[in-house]
Design a protein around this motif. Structure first.
Motif, PDB file in Angstrom:
ATOM      1  N   ARG A  20      28.540 -69.950  50.309  1.00  0.00           N
ATOM      2  CA  ARG A  20      28.792 -71.234  50.973  1.00  0.00           C
ATOM      3  C   ARG A  20      28.879 -72.377  49.963  1.00  0.00           C
ATOM      4  O   ARG A  20      29.062 -73.523  50.324  1.00  0.00           O
ATOM      5  CB  ARG A  20      27.680 -71.526  51.991  1.00  0.00           C
ATOM      6  CG  ARG A  20      27.675 -70.529  53.122  1.00  0.00           C
ATOM      7  CD  ARG A  20      26.697 -70.890  54.183  1.00  0.00           C
ATOM      8  NE  ARG A  20      25.335 -70.664  53.743  1.00  0.00           N
ATOM      9  CZ  ARG A  20      24.272 -70.752  54.515  1.00  0.00           C
ATOM     10  NH1 ARG A  20      24.409 -71.077  55.784  1.00  0.00           N
ATOM     11  NH2 ARG A  20      23.070 -70.534  54.058  1.00  0.00           N
ATOM     12  N   PRO A  49      24.318 -75.542  60.287  1.00  0.00           N
ATOM     13  CA  PRO A  49      23.511 -74.393  59.884  1.00  0.00           C
ATOM     14  C   PRO A  49      22.398 -74.060  60.880  1.00  0.00           C
ATOM     15  O   PRO A  49      21.853 -72.960  60.847  1.00  0.00           O
ATOM     16  CB  PRO A  49      22.937 -74.800  58.524  1.00  0.00           C
ATOM     17  CG  PRO A  49      23.113 -76.261  58.423  1.00  0.00           C
ATOM     18  CD  PRO A  49      24.212 -76.655  59.357  1.00  0.00           C
ATOM     19  N   CYS A  58      21.118 -81.988  57.972  1.00  0.00           N
ATOM     20  CA  CYS A  58      20.486 -80.781  57.432  1.00  0.00           C
ATOM     21  C   CYS A  58      19.602 -81.212  56.272  1.00  0.00           C
ATOM     22  O   CYS A  58      20.061 -81.904  55.362  1.00  0.00           O
ATOM     23  CB  CYS A  58      21.550 -79.797  56.954  1.00  0.00           C
ATOM     24  SG  CYS A  58      20.862 -78.376  56.066  1.00  0.00           S
ATOM     25  N   ASP A  60      17.527 -78.733  54.835  1.00  0.00           N
ATOM     26  CA  ASP A  60      17.135 -77.449  54.251  1.00  0.00           C
ATOM     27  C   ASP A  60      17.427 -77.467  52.744  1.00  0.00           C
ATOM     28  O   ASP A  60      18.575 -77.357  52.318  1.00  0.00           O
ATOM     29  CB  ASP A  60      17.907 -76.327  54.946  1.00  0.00           C
ATOM     30  CG  ASP A  60      17.563 -74.938  54.426  1.00  0.00           C
ATOM     31  OD1 ASP A  60      17.118 -74.811  53.273  1.00  0.00           O
ATOM     32  OD2 ASP A  60      17.766 -73.977  55.188  1.00  0.00           O
ATOM     33  N   GLU A  62      16.920 -75.351  50.354  1.00  0.00           N
ATOM     34  CA  GLU A  62      17.552 -74.151  49.794  1.00  0.00           C
ATOM     35  C   GLU A  62      19.056 -74.138  50.068  1.00  0.00           C
ATOM     36  O   GLU A  62      19.844 -73.788  49.198  1.00  0.00           O
ATOM     37  CB  GLU A  62      16.900 -72.889  50.359  1.00  0.00           C
ATOM     38  CG  GLU A  62      15.538 -72.599  49.774  1.00  0.00           C
ATOM     39  CD  GLU A  62      14.957 -71.304  50.307  1.00  0.00           C
ATOM     40  OE1 GLU A  62      15.728 -70.347  50.547  1.00  0.00           O
ATOM     41  OE2 GLU A  62      13.728 -71.243  50.472  1.00  0.00           O
ATOM     42  N   LEU A  63      19.442 -74.488  51.287  1.00  0.00           N
ATOM     43  CA  LEU A  63      20.862 -74.524  51.623  1.00  0.00           C
ATOM     44  C   LEU A  63      21.578 -75.599  50.817  1.00  0.00           C
ATOM     45  O   LEU A  63      22.665 -75.358  50.277  1.00  0.00           O
ATOM     46  CB  LEU A  63      21.074 -74.768  53.117  1.00  0.00           C
ATOM     47  CG  LEU A  63      22.538 -74.939  53.544  1.00  0.00           C
ATOM     48  CD1 LEU A  63      23.369 -73.711  53.198  1.00  0.00           C
ATOM     49  CD2 LEU A  63      22.616 -75.263  55.018  1.00  0.00           C
ATOM     50  N   GLU A  66      22.164 -74.348  47.498  1.00  0.00           N
ATOM     51  CA  GLU A  66      23.229 -73.347  47.486  1.00  0.00           C
ATOM     52  C   GLU A  66      24.603 -74.028  47.547  1.00  0.00           C
ATOM     53  O   GLU A  66      25.535 -73.633  46.845  1.00  0.00           O
ATOM     54  CB  GLU A  66      23.082 -72.398  48.679  1.00  0.00           C
ATOM     55  CG  GLU A  66      24.155 -71.326  48.748  1.00  0.00           C
ATOM     56  CD  GLU A  66      24.079 -70.472  50.004  1.00  0.00           C
ATOM     57  OE1 GLU A  66      25.064 -69.775  50.283  1.00  0.00           O
ATOM     58  OE2 GLU A  66      23.054 -70.499  50.704  1.00  0.00           O
TER      59      GLU A  66
END
Length: 189
Positions: A20, A49, A58, A60, A62-63, A66
């Motif tokens: 992603r 997500p 969002c 997050d 970690e996302l 990424e």
């Protein structure tokens, strides 16, 4: 618009499959604009997500890491990104640069945030969604299945079939098996 780039152009993988990340494309665009990620006020992503739970942001970590690898951006990491509904992002990218003051906007794909097709009305005030169809009624997935059945591969085979359409013969064909029968039944005996 200053710059635009798809991650697949840098990774050399169609649709940047199995990732992603948009980090290299984002770094390229920032470089073209002469700014850094820290100079950006808002970052948006065109998928939720947390789907099926509605969400406008969002957080997050970690996302976000990424999506935008901190190593490419001087280890800067945004605390949040704005979530734009998938089909609304498609509609906006078609309508707003079109030059039309008003238009009907149709988005049809496999699925995005649980939706496979959206009909919207675009005006100077923005986009108003008129109707949406769920992914369970996806014409995109049907088209993909036909393309796979024809032996064009999987996942991205619909693009190959679409490319071949221009080489087709414009003759008319009668497809009796697709014709509705009297009494509402289309089953064969």
């Amino acid at each position: 618009m200053v710059a635009f780039a798809e991650e697949e152009r840098f990774s050399r993988r169609k649709h940047h499959k199995d990732s992603r990340s948009c980090a290299v494309a984002a770094a390229y665009c920032l470089s073209e604009a002469g700014i850094t990620l820290a100079d950006v006020d808002e970052i948006a992503i065109a998928f939720n997500p947390a789907w099926p739970t509605p969400s406008n942001i969002c957080t997050d970590a970690e996302l976000i890491a990424e999506l935008l690898a901190p190593a490419l951006f001087g280890h800067h990491r945004p605390r949040q990104v704005t979530v734009v509904e998938h089909h609304l992002a498609h509609a906006a990218s078609a309508f707003h640069p079109s030059g039309f003051d008003e238009a009907a906007v149709l988005v049809v794909d496999g699925s995005g945030d649980g939706v496979s097709a959206t009909l919207a009305h675009g005006t100077a005030d923005g986009l108003k969604v008129l109707r949406q169809f769920p992914f369970s009624q996806s014409l995109g997935w049907f088209y993909e299945t036909v393309a796979e059945h024809l032996g064009l591969g999987n996942w991205t085979s619909s693009g190959k079939l679409m490319g071949l359409a221009g080489y087709g013969n414009p003759d008319r064909y009668t497809l009796d098996f697709l014709t509705a029968r009297a009494g509402g039944s289309s089953r064969r005996s």
